[in-house]
Scaffold this motif. Structure first.
Motif, PDB file in Angstrom:
ATOM      1  N   THR A  68     -28.137   1.639  38.180  1.00 39.30           N
ATOM      2  CA  THR A  68     -28.076   3.226  38.508  1.00 39.30           C
ATOM      3  C   THR A  68     -27.557   3.783  37.254  1.00 39.30           C
ATOM      4  O   THR A  68     -27.677   4.809  36.966  1.00 39.30           O
ATOM      5  N   HIS A  69     -26.282   3.395  36.932  1.00 38.27           N
ATOM      6  CA  HIS A  69     -25.564   3.878  35.836  1.00 38.27           C
ATOM      7  C   HIS A  69     -26.391   3.745  34.310  1.00 38.27           C
ATOM      8  O   HIS A  69     -26.505   4.632  33.467  1.00 38.27           O
ATOM      9  N   ILE A  70     -27.141   2.580  34.164  1.00 41.27           N
ATOM     10  CA  ILE A  70     -27.998   2.372  33.059  1.00 41.27           C
ATOM     11  C   ILE A  70     -29.147   3.288  33.095  1.00 41.27           C
ATOM     12  O   ILE A  70     -29.415   3.791  31.962  1.00 41.27           O
ATOM     13  N   GLU A  71     -29.909   3.586  34.241  1.00 41.73           N
ATOM     14  CA  GLU A  71     -30.799   4.515  34.354  1.00 41.73           C
ATOM     15  C   GLU A  71     -30.388   5.945  34.070  1.00 41.73           C
ATOM     16  O   GLU A  71     -30.970   6.840  33.536  1.00 41.73           O
ATOM     17  N   ALA A  72     -29.049   6.301  34.462  1.00 44.64           N
ATOM     18  CA  ALA A  72     -28.653   7.847  34.549  1.00 44.64           C
ATOM     19  C   ALA A  72     -28.522   7.874  32.931  1.00 44.64           C
ATOM     20  O   ALA A  72     -28.863   8.956  32.430  1.00 44.64           O
ATOM     21  N   ILE A  73     -27.828   7.051  32.025  1.00 38.09           N
ATOM     22  CA  ILE A  73     -27.525   7.040  30.795  1.00 38.09           C
ATOM     23  C   ILE A  73     -29.026   7.177  29.932  1.00 38.09           C
ATOM     24  O   ILE A  73     -28.837   8.124  29.139  1.00 38.09           O
ATOM     25  N   ASP A  74     -29.758   6.096  30.496  1.00 40.52           N
ATOM     26  CA  ASP A  74     -31.055   5.970  29.725  1.00 40.52           C
ATOM     27  C   ASP A  74     -31.630   7.560  29.722  1.00 40.52           C
ATOM     28  O   ASP A  74     -32.480   8.084  28.869  1.00 40.52           O
ATOM     29  N   LYS A  75     -31.747   8.114  30.916  1.00 40.83           N
ATOM     30  CA  LYS A  75     -32.506   9.279  31.216  1.00 40.83           C
ATOM     31  C   LYS A  75     -31.750  10.340  29.885  1.00 40.83           C
ATOM     32  O   LYS A  75     -32.715  11.251  29.437  1.00 40.83           O
ATOM     33  N   SER A 108     -33.779  12.424  26.804  1.00 43.83           N
ATOM     34  CA  SER A 108     -33.875  13.611  26.942  1.00 43.83           C
ATOM     35  C   SER A 108     -33.388  14.286  25.676  1.00 43.83           C
ATOM     36  O   SER A 108     -33.349  15.739  25.556  1.00 43.83           O
ATOM     37  N   GLY A 109     -32.831  13.572  24.678  1.00 42.07           N
ATOM     38  CA  GLY A 109     -32.529  13.884  23.230  1.00 42.07           C
ATOM     39  C   GLY A 109     -30.937  13.932  23.133  1.00 42.07           C
ATOM     40  O   GLY A 109     -30.238  14.112  22.184  1.00 42.07           O
ATOM     41  N   VAL A 110     -30.033  13.698  24.200  1.00 42.75           N
ATOM     42  CA  VAL A 110     -28.750  13.506  23.957  1.00 42.75           C
ATOM     43  C   VAL A 110     -28.235  12.220  23.197  1.00 42.75           C
ATOM     44  O   VAL A 110     -28.976  11.293  23.381  1.00 42.75           O
ATOM     45  N   SER A 111     -27.402  12.457  22.292  1.00 39.68           N
ATOM     46  CA  SER A 111     -26.895  11.288  21.501  1.00 39.68           C
ATOM     47  C   SER A 111     -25.538  11.088  21.635  1.00 39.68           C
ATOM     48  O   SER A 111     -25.307   9.895  21.335  1.00 39.68           O
ATOM     49  N   VAL A 112     -24.816  11.807  22.476  1.00 34.48           N
ATOM     50  CA  VAL A 112     -23.420  11.415  22.986  1.00 34.48           C
ATOM     51  C   VAL A 112     -23.254  11.528  24.531  1.00 34.48           C
ATOM     52  O   VAL A 112     -23.612  12.559  24.905  1.00 34.48           O
ATOM     53  N   VAL A 113     -22.729  10.548  24.959  1.00 32.89           N
ATOM     54  CA  VAL A 113     -22.549  10.434  26.401  1.00 32.89           C
ATOM     55  C   VAL A 113     -21.094  10.098  26.796  1.00 32.89           C
ATOM     56  O   VAL A 113     -20.388   9.308  26.308  1.00 32.89           O
TER      57      VAL A 113
END
Length: 58
Positions: A13-20, A24-29
């Motif tokens: 669940t966490h991997i998929e959310a971060i991957d999304k 989408s173009g985000v480079s820092v999470v």
């Protein structure tokens, strides 16, 4: 996900959310831990979530 927040103990669940976010173009999470046991949450990410992204980067 609770609203826009990812929660729970399923690493996928966490991997998929971060991957999304990355797709989408985000480079820092930034990961926010809304629980008392911060060490447990950090250990969870260290052992279960982040290795997926480390494999992709190598």
């Amino acid at each position: 996900m609770a609203g826009e927040w990812c929660s729970g103990t399923n690493p996928q669940t966490h991997i998929e959310a971060i991957d999304k976010l990355f797709r989408s173009g985000v480079s820092v999470v930034n990961v926010h831990v809304a629980q008392n046991d911060q060490k447990r949450a950090i250990g969870f990410y260290q052992a279960e979530v982040l290795p997926d992204f480390a494999q992709r980067a190598s």
